[in-house]
Scaffold this motif. Structure first.
Motif, PDB file in Angstrom:
ATOM      1  N   UNK A  22       7.206   5.984  -8.135  1.00  0.00           N
ATOM      2  CA  UNK A  22       6.658   4.635  -8.208  1.00  0.00           C
ATOM      3  C   UNK A  22       7.476   3.651  -7.374  1.00  0.00           C
ATOM      4  N   UNK A  23       8.794   3.775  -7.420  1.00  0.00           N
ATOM      5  CA  UNK A  23       9.640   2.902  -6.594  1.00  0.00           C
ATOM      6  C   UNK A  23       9.384   3.159  -5.113  1.00  0.00           C
ATOM      7  N   UNK A  24       9.232   4.424  -4.754  1.00  0.00           N
ATOM      8  CA  UNK A  24       8.969   4.741  -3.348  1.00  0.00           C
ATOM      9  C   UNK A  24       7.632   4.151  -2.908  1.00  0.00           C
ATOM     10  N   UNK A  25       6.614   4.317  -3.753  1.00  0.00           N
ATOM     11  CA  UNK A  25       5.292   3.765  -3.426  1.00  0.00           C
ATOM     12  C   UNK A  25       5.382   2.245  -3.299  1.00  0.00           C
ATOM     13  N   UNK A  26       6.091   1.610  -4.225  1.00  0.00           N
ATOM     14  CA  UNK A  26       6.237   0.158  -4.192  1.00  0.00           C
ATOM     15  C   UNK A  26       6.915  -0.303  -2.908  1.00  0.00           C
ATOM     16  N   UNK A  53       4.425  -0.149  -0.046  1.00  0.00           N
ATOM     17  CA  UNK A  53       3.419  -1.212  -0.136  1.00  0.00           C
ATOM     18  C   UNK A  53       4.033  -2.565   0.208  1.00  0.00           C
ATOM     19  N   UNK A  54       5.251  -2.824  -0.240  1.00  0.00           N
ATOM     20  CA  UNK A  54       5.932  -4.075   0.124  1.00  0.00           C
ATOM     21  C   UNK A  54       6.109  -4.145   1.636  1.00  0.00           C
ATOM     22  N   UNK A  85       2.331  -7.375  -2.472  1.00  0.00           N
ATOM     23  CA  UNK A  85       2.383  -5.995  -2.956  1.00  0.00           C
ATOM     24  C   UNK A  85       1.976  -5.925  -4.420  1.00  0.00           C
ATOM     25  N   UNK A  86       2.413  -6.902  -5.216  1.00  0.00           N
ATOM     26  CA  UNK A  86       2.067  -6.926  -6.638  1.00  0.00           C
ATOM     27  C   UNK A  86       0.557  -7.014  -6.823  1.00  0.00           C
ATOM     28  N   UNK A  87      -0.095  -7.803  -6.006  1.00  0.00           N
ATOM     29  CA  UNK A  87      -1.561  -7.921  -6.094  1.00  0.00           C
ATOM     30  C   UNK A  87      -2.229  -6.580  -5.800  1.00  0.00           C
ATOM     31  N   UNK A 116      11.987  -3.971  -9.041  1.00  0.00           N
ATOM     32  CA  UNK A 116      12.136  -2.657  -8.409  1.00  0.00           C
ATOM     33  C   UNK A 116      12.893  -2.764  -7.089  1.00  0.00           C
ATOM     34  N   UNK A 117      12.592  -3.778  -6.298  1.00  0.00           N
ATOM     35  CA  UNK A 117      13.297  -3.965  -5.031  1.00  0.00           C
ATOM     36  C   UNK A 117      14.783  -4.222  -5.267  1.00  0.00           C
TER      37      UNK A 117
END
Length: 110
Positions: free
Chosen positions: A34-38, A41-42, A51-53, A65-66
């Motif tokens: 999930x952190x990698x995906x985030x 996306x960021x 990214x949150x949207x 997470x960042x």
């Protein structure tokens, strides 16, 4: 608190993978899918809010997470992945951050 090894960050190879994996820094092992995906996306969207949207989360969750990723990578390598540029401005990805994003994309594509 255990002392971290100095020198370049290495990822376990196929030879002796179990021993390498057991010897890995817990900070590296704490990296989640999930952190990698985030992070990807960021990078694509430019800001934690955008990214949150996309991810259907609160901006504060993405930012946390960042912050965790930055703290863990700074502990491992002495370098940050992203640098905040100010409210509403796009995040600046460091060369290390860009390389990590590239490797994550490769991992997801594999």
């Amino acid at each position: 608190m255990s002392s971290l090894p100095s020198g370049p960050l290495t990822v376990p190879g196929p030879e002796g993978f179990r021993g390498d994996l057991l010897g890995c820094s817990p900070h590296l092992l704490d990296l989640t899918w999930d952190q990698m995906r985030t992070l990807v996306v960021v990078h694509e969207e430019g800001t934690a809010l955008a990214a949150a949207r996309i991810l259907g989360r609160e901006q504060s969750s993405v930012q946390k997470q960042l912050d965790i990723l930055n703290r863990n990578f700074r502990t491992l390598t002495g370098e940050l992945l992203v640098i905040k540029q100010g409210r509403g401005r796009e995040l600046l990805f460091t060369p290390t951050g860009l390389e990590v994003v590239d490797r994550i994309r490769g991992t997801f594509s594999d």
